[in-house]
Design a protein around this motif. Sequence first.
Motif, PDB file in Angstrom:
ATOM      1  N   CYS A 118       1.007  36.091  21.841  1.00  0.00           N
ATOM      2  CA  CYS A 118       1.344  36.660  23.152  1.00  0.00           C
ATOM      3  C   CYS A 118       1.926  35.639  24.128  1.00  0.00           C
ATOM      4  O   CYS A 118       2.527  36.024  25.120  1.00  0.00           O
ATOM      5  CB  CYS A 118       0.134  37.363  23.764  1.00  0.00           C
ATOM      6  SG  CYS A 118      -1.195  36.257  24.294  1.00  0.00           S
ATOM      7  N   ARG A 119       1.749  34.345  23.844  1.00  0.00           N
ATOM      8  CA  ARG A 119       2.327  33.324  24.717  1.00  0.00           C
ATOM      9  C   ARG A 119       3.601  32.718  24.142  1.00  0.00           C
ATOM     10  O   ARG A 119       4.134  31.768  24.708  1.00  0.00           O
ATOM     11  CB  ARG A 119       1.294  32.230  24.999  1.00  0.00           C
ATOM     12  CG  ARG A 119       0.164  32.698  25.905  1.00  0.00           C
ATOM     13  CD  ARG A 119      -0.722  31.555  26.361  1.00  0.00           C
ATOM     14  NE  ARG A 119       0.007  30.553  27.108  1.00  0.00           N
ATOM     15  CZ  ARG A 119      -0.573  29.510  27.711  1.00  0.00           C
ATOM     16  NH1 ARG A 119      -1.887  29.359  27.643  1.00  0.00           N
ATOM     17  NH2 ARG A 119       0.148  28.624  28.364  1.00  0.00           N
ATOM     18  N   THR A 121       7.011  32.588  24.117  1.00  0.00           N
ATOM     19  CA  THR A 121       8.005  33.083  25.064  1.00  0.00           C
ATOM     20  C   THR A 121       9.218  33.703  24.382  1.00  0.00           C
ATOM     21  O   THR A 121       9.665  34.798  24.760  1.00  0.00           O
ATOM     22  CB  THR A 121       8.453  31.950  26.003  1.00  0.00           C
ATOM     23  OG1 THR A 121       7.316  31.448  26.709  1.00  0.00           O
ATOM     24  CG2 THR A 121       9.482  32.449  27.016  1.00  0.00           C
ATOM     25  N   VAL A 124       8.288  37.174  22.990  1.00  0.00           N
ATOM     26  CA  VAL A 124       8.079  38.154  24.064  1.00  0.00           C
ATOM     27  C   VAL A 124       9.412  38.568  24.684  1.00  0.00           C
ATOM     28  O   VAL A 124       9.666  39.757  24.918  1.00  0.00           O
ATOM     29  CB  VAL A 124       7.126  37.585  25.136  1.00  0.00           C
ATOM     30  CG1 VAL A 124       7.069  38.507  26.357  1.00  0.00           C
ATOM     31  CG2 VAL A 124       5.727  37.381  24.572  1.00  0.00           C
ATOM     32  N   ILE A 136       1.943  44.451  24.113  1.00  0.00           N
ATOM     33  CA  ILE A 136       1.547  43.048  23.994  1.00  0.00           C
ATOM     34  C   ILE A 136       0.030  42.959  23.984  1.00  0.00           C
ATOM     35  O   ILE A 136      -0.637  43.378  24.938  1.00  0.00           O
ATOM     36  CB  ILE A 136       2.122  42.200  25.144  1.00  0.00           C
ATOM     37  CG1 ILE A 136       3.644  42.348  25.211  1.00  0.00           C
ATOM     38  CG2 ILE A 136       1.736  40.735  24.964  1.00  0.00           C
ATOM     39  CD1 ILE A 136       4.293  41.596  26.350  1.00  0.00           C
ATOM     40  N   LYS A 138      -3.420  41.076  24.292  1.00  0.00           N
ATOM     41  CA  LYS A 138      -3.962  39.902  24.978  1.00  0.00           C
ATOM     42  C   LYS A 138      -4.625  38.983  23.959  1.00  0.00           C
ATOM     43  O   LYS A 138      -5.453  39.423  23.169  1.00  0.00           O
ATOM     44  CB  LYS A 138      -4.988  40.304  26.040  1.00  0.00           C
ATOM     45  CG  LYS A 138      -5.598  39.107  26.777  1.00  0.00           C
ATOM     46  CD  LYS A 138      -6.587  39.538  27.841  1.00  0.00           C
ATOM     47  CE  LYS A 138      -7.913  39.972  27.260  1.00  0.00           C
ATOM     48  NZ  LYS A 138      -8.634  38.862  26.591  1.00  0.00           N
ATOM     49  N   MET A 147      -2.719  37.479  31.774  1.00  0.00           N
ATOM     50  CA  MET A 147      -1.669  38.359  31.269  1.00  0.00           C
ATOM     51  C   MET A 147      -0.583  38.617  32.318  1.00  0.00           C
ATOM     52  O   MET A 147       0.500  39.108  31.986  1.00  0.00           O
ATOM     53  CB  MET A 147      -2.272  39.679  30.795  1.00  0.00           C
ATOM     54  CG  MET A 147      -3.057  39.551  29.495  1.00  0.00           C
ATOM     55  SD  MET A 147      -2.051  38.989  28.103  1.00  0.00           S
ATOM     56  CE  MET A 147      -1.123  40.476  27.732  1.00  0.00           C
ATOM     57  N   VAL A 150       2.393  36.755  31.164  1.00  0.00           N
ATOM     58  CA  VAL A 150       3.018  37.376  29.996  1.00  0.00           C
ATOM     59  C   VAL A 150       3.837  38.588  30.437  1.00  0.00           C
ATOM     60  O   VAL A 150       4.975  38.793  29.984  1.00  0.00           O
ATOM     61  CB  VAL A 150       1.951  37.784  28.961  1.00  0.00           C
ATOM     62  CG1 VAL A 150       2.605  38.442  27.760  1.00  0.00           C
ATOM     63  CG2 VAL A 150       1.126  36.575  28.534  1.00  0.00           C
ATOM     64  N   LYS A 153       7.132  37.545  31.976  1.00  0.00           N
ATOM     65  CA  LYS A 153       8.151  37.192  30.985  1.00  0.00           C
ATOM     66  C   LYS A 153       8.875  38.442  30.490  1.00  0.00           C
ATOM     67  O   LYS A 153      10.107  38.451  30.350  1.00  0.00           O
ATOM     68  CB  LYS A 153       7.509  36.471  29.799  1.00  0.00           C
ATOM     69  CG  LYS A 153       6.974  35.086  30.088  1.00  0.00           C
ATOM     70  CD  LYS A 153       6.318  34.506  28.834  1.00  0.00           C
ATOM     71  CE  LYS A 153       5.693  33.151  29.109  1.00  0.00           C
ATOM     72  NZ  LYS A 153       5.041  32.578  27.896  1.00  0.00           N
TER      73      LYS A 153
END
Length: 272
Positions: A118-119, A121, A124, A136, A138, A147, A150, A153
């Motif tokens: 989820c991180r 980039t 996402v 998405i 967590k 979040m 996130v 993004k």
Amino acid sequence: MVKEIEIGTVRVGGARPLVLIAGPCVIESEAATLRCAERLMTICNVVGMPLIFKASYDKANRTSITSYRGPGLKEGLRIMAKVGESLGLPLISDVHSVEEVGPASQVLDVLQVPAFLCRQTDLVVAVAKSGRVANIKKGQFLAPWDMEHVVAKAVESGCERLMLTERGVSFGYNNLVSDMRSLPIMRRLGYPVIFDATHSVQLPGGQGGSSGGQREFVEYLSRAAVATGVDGIFLEVHEEPEKALSDGSNSLRLDELAPLLTLLKAIDAVVK
């Protein structure tokens, strides 16, 4: 106010009733996948709950290198496309890399970013730009308020249809715990929130070479989550969990699904 989003014929969020995201953890075969989807559709039609069908074409984060991962991108998407064409169900599956987003977006209605990623980039952003709904998850390592970044993004990359999923947080070794406070906290970000009840009872790496699970607690966590006002519930199901090729110990038996959904629907009606 939580945004209402459209996924095929399904509406999620706003003041809409509870939605179910469900299916086997991984595609085991074409026949088994179609059979599971048909049974799920029948159950949801009887109960009166919208369904989004979930199955993974690749389980890229298995504990052991010898664990079954699925049929892979090409074959898995072919099977998912057949489910969609045969039954008319909206479809969701995990994507694990930027390269998968293009092919997956040709078949799936929802592209799911796994919790561990989820991180990431680039992933996402690629999902956000795909034109599909983004779900998405967590990460087990994140606080619910984290979040926000996130979501930023995804939104800044042009995603207008977004869902967030809670699947528990790491609690010591080989254990997860569900903090129900995270559900209303994430809903304050303005997007539908899904509670993943079966992954929340997973015991990561709890069996040494594979993950364990405590499916006996799925009902209790589901009831608690729906009582907070979540927009959807996520359940991995299987005809015979003991024989499942992935996540069997935390998957719900298909035969046990209808009574649980009936109960959750009643709770949701009171809350909303």
